[in-house]
Design a protein around this motif. Structure first.
Motif, short mmCIF file in Angstrom:
data_model
loop_
_atom_site.label_atom_id
_atom_site.label_comp_id
_atom_site.label_asym_id
_atom_site.label_seq_id
_atom_site.Cartn_x
_atom_site.Cartn_y
_atom_site.Cartn_z
N PRO A 32 -0.74 5.69 -2.20
CA PRO A 32 -1.51 6.03 -3.41
C PRO A 32 -0.73 5.77 -4.71
O PRO A 32 -1.30 5.30 -5.70
CB PRO A 32 -1.81 7.52 -3.25
N GLU A 33 0.56 6.04 -4.69
CA GLU A 33 1.40 5.79 -5.88
C GLU A 33 1.54 4.29 -6.12
O GLU A 33 1.48 3.82 -7.26
CB GLU A 33 2.77 6.43 -5.70
N VAL A 34 1.71 3.50 -5.05
CA VAL A 34 1.81 2.04 -5.17
C VAL A 34 0.51 1.50 -5.75
O VAL A 34 0.53 0.69 -6.69
CB VAL A 34 2.12 1.39 -3.80
N GLN A 35 -0.62 1.94 -5.22
CA GLN A 35 -1.91 1.50 -5.73
C GLN A 35 -2.07 1.81 -7.21
O GLN A 35 -2.55 0.98 -7.99
CB GLN A 35 -3.05 2.16 -4.96
N HIS A 36 -1.66 3.00 -7.61
CA HIS A 36 -1.76 3.40 -9.01
C HIS A 36 -0.90 2.52 -9.90
O HIS A 36 -1.34 2.09 -10.97
CB HIS A 36 -1.35 4.87 -9.15
N ARG A 37 0.32 2.24 -9.46
CA ARG A 37 1.23 1.45 -10.29
C ARG A 37 0.82 0.00 -10.42
O ARG A 37 1.00 -0.60 -11.48
CB ARG A 37 2.65 1.52 -9.72
N VAL A 38 0.33 -0.61 -9.34
CA VAL A 38 0.02 -2.04 -9.39
C VAL A 38 -1.45 -2.33 -9.67
O VAL A 38 -1.80 -3.46 -9.97
CB VAL A 38 0.46 -2.76 -8.10
N LEU A 40 -3.99 -2.27 -7.58
CA LEU A 40 -4.63 -3.00 -6.49
C LEU A 40 -5.12 -2.03 -5.43
O LEU A 40 -4.60 -0.93 -5.30
CB LEU A 40 -3.63 -3.97 -5.83
N GLY A 41 -6.08 -2.46 -4.64
CA GLY A 41 -6.58 -1.65 -3.54
C GLY A 41 -5.74 -1.82 -2.29
O GLY A 41 -4.93 -2.74 -2.18
N ARG A 42 -5.98 -0.95 -1.33
CA ARG A 42 -5.24 -0.95 -0.07
C ARG A 42 -5.35 -2.28 0.66
O ARG A 42 -4.35 -2.85 1.11
CB ARG A 42 -5.77 0.18 0.81
N SER A 43 -6.56 -2.80 0.76
CA SER A 43 -6.78 -4.06 1.49
C SER A 43 -6.04 -5.22 0.85
O SER A 43 -5.44 -6.05 1.54
CB SER A 43 -8.28 -4.39 1.56
N THR A 44 -6.07 -5.29 -0.46
CA THR A 44 -5.38 -6.37 -1.17
C THR A 44 -3.87 -6.26 -0.97
O THR A 44 -3.20 -7.26 -0.72
CB THR A 44 -5.72 -6.34 -2.67
N TYR A 46 -2.19 -4.90 1.55
CA TYR A 46 -1.83 -5.29 2.91
C TYR A 46 -2.05 -6.78 3.17
O TYR A 46 -1.29 -7.41 3.90
CB TYR A 46 -2.55 -4.42 3.94
N ARG A 47 -3.08 -7.37 2.58
CA ARG A 47 -3.30 -8.81 2.71
C ARG A 47 -2.16 -9.58 2.07
O ARG A 47 -1.63 -10.53 2.64
CB ARG A 47 -4.65 -9.22 2.11
N TRP A 48 -1.75 -9.16 0.86
CA TRP A 48 -0.66 -9.84 0.17
C TRP A 48 0.67 -9.65 0.91
O TRP A 48 1.51 -10.53 0.87
CB TRP A 48 -0.57 -9.35 -1.27
N ILE A 49 0.86 -8.52 1.58
CA ILE A 49 2.06 -8.32 2.40
C ILE A 49 2.08 -9.36 3.51
O ILE A 49 3.10 -10.01 3.74
CB ILE A 49 2.12 -6.90 2.98
N SER A 50 0.95 -9.55 4.19
CA SER A 50 0.90 -10.52 5.29
C SER A 50 1.07 -11.95 4.79
O SER A 50 1.55 -12.81 5.53
CB SER A 50 -0.40 -10.38 6.08
N GLU A 51 0.71 -12.21 3.53
CA GLU A 51 0.87 -13.54 2.94
C GLU A 51 2.24 -13.71 2.28
O GLU A 51 2.54 -14.78 1.75
CB GLU A 51 -0.24 -13.78 1.91
N GLY A 52 3.05 -12.66 2.27
CA GLY A 52 4.37 -12.74 1.66
C GLY A 52 4.36 -12.63 0.15
O GLY A 52 5.33 -12.99 -0.52
N PHE A 54 3.76 -9.66 -1.54
CA PHE A 54 4.02 -8.28 -1.97
C PHE A 54 5.12 -7.71 -1.07
O PHE A 54 5.21 -8.08 0.09
CB PHE A 54 2.74 -7.44 -1.85
N PRO A 55 5.96 -6.81 -1.60
CA PRO A 55 7.04 -6.23 -0.79
C PRO A 55 6.52 -5.50 0.45
O PRO A 55 5.48 -4.85 0.40
CB PRO A 55 7.72 -5.24 -1.75
N LYS A 56 7.27 -5.61 1.53
CA LYS A 56 6.91 -4.93 2.78
C LYS A 56 7.29 -3.45 2.70
O LYS A 56 8.28 -3.09 2.09
CB LYS A 56 7.62 -5.56 3.96
N PRO A 57 6.50 -2.61 3.35
CA PRO A 57 6.82 -1.18 3.37
C PRO A 57 7.94 -0.88 4.37
O PRO A 57 8.24 -1.68 5.25
CB PRO A 57 5.51 -0.53 3.81
N VAL A 58 8.52 0.29 4.21
CA VAL A 58 9.56 0.79 5.10
C VAL A 58 8.91 1.78 6.05
O VAL A 58 8.25 2.71 5.60
CB VAL A 58 10.66 1.51 4.27
#
Length: 81
Positions: A32-38, A40-44, A46-52, A54-58
Motif C-alpha cells: 500500500p505504501e509503494v502504491q501511494h508513493r508511485v 500505480l496499482g497492484r497489477s501494474t 507486479y507486471r512491471w516487476i516481471s518485465e524488469g 520495477f524493483p523486486k520485493p524482498v
C-alpha cells in the motif's frame, strides 16, 4: 545459562571512533505504501516487476513481501529525470 554479550554484539556493528558518516538503515515498505508513493496499482507494479521495469520485493516469510524504501525512491528519481 547464557554468556555475557557485548553491547556491540546486541546492537550490531560497532561504530568506529571519529566516524562522521551517519549509518542509514534500509526501511522496508509494504505494497500500500509503494502504491501511494508511485501512483500505480497492484497489477501494474507486479507486471512491471516481471518485465524488469520495477524493483523486486524482498520476501518476508510466507506470502508477505516488502520493498526496500531506497530502491523505490531511486526508481522514482530515475522516472523524474
Amino acid at each position: 545459562m547464557s554468556l555475557p554479550v557485548s553491547k556491540e554484539a546486541i546492537v550490531g556493528e560497532g561504530v568506529a571512533k571519529g566516524a562522521t558518516e551517519t549509518r542509514r538503515v534500509t526501511r522496508l515498505i509494504r505494497l500500500p505504501e509503494v502504491q501511494h508513493r508511485v501512483g500505480l496499482g497492484r497489477s501494474t507494479i507486479y507486471r512491471w516487476i516481471s518485465e524488469g521495469k520495477f524493483p523486486k520485493p524482498v520476501p518476508l516469510g510466507g506470502y508477505s513481501v516488502a520493498w526496500a524504501e531506497d530502491e523505490v525512491e531511486a526508481w522514482i528519481a530515475t522516472r523524474l529525470k
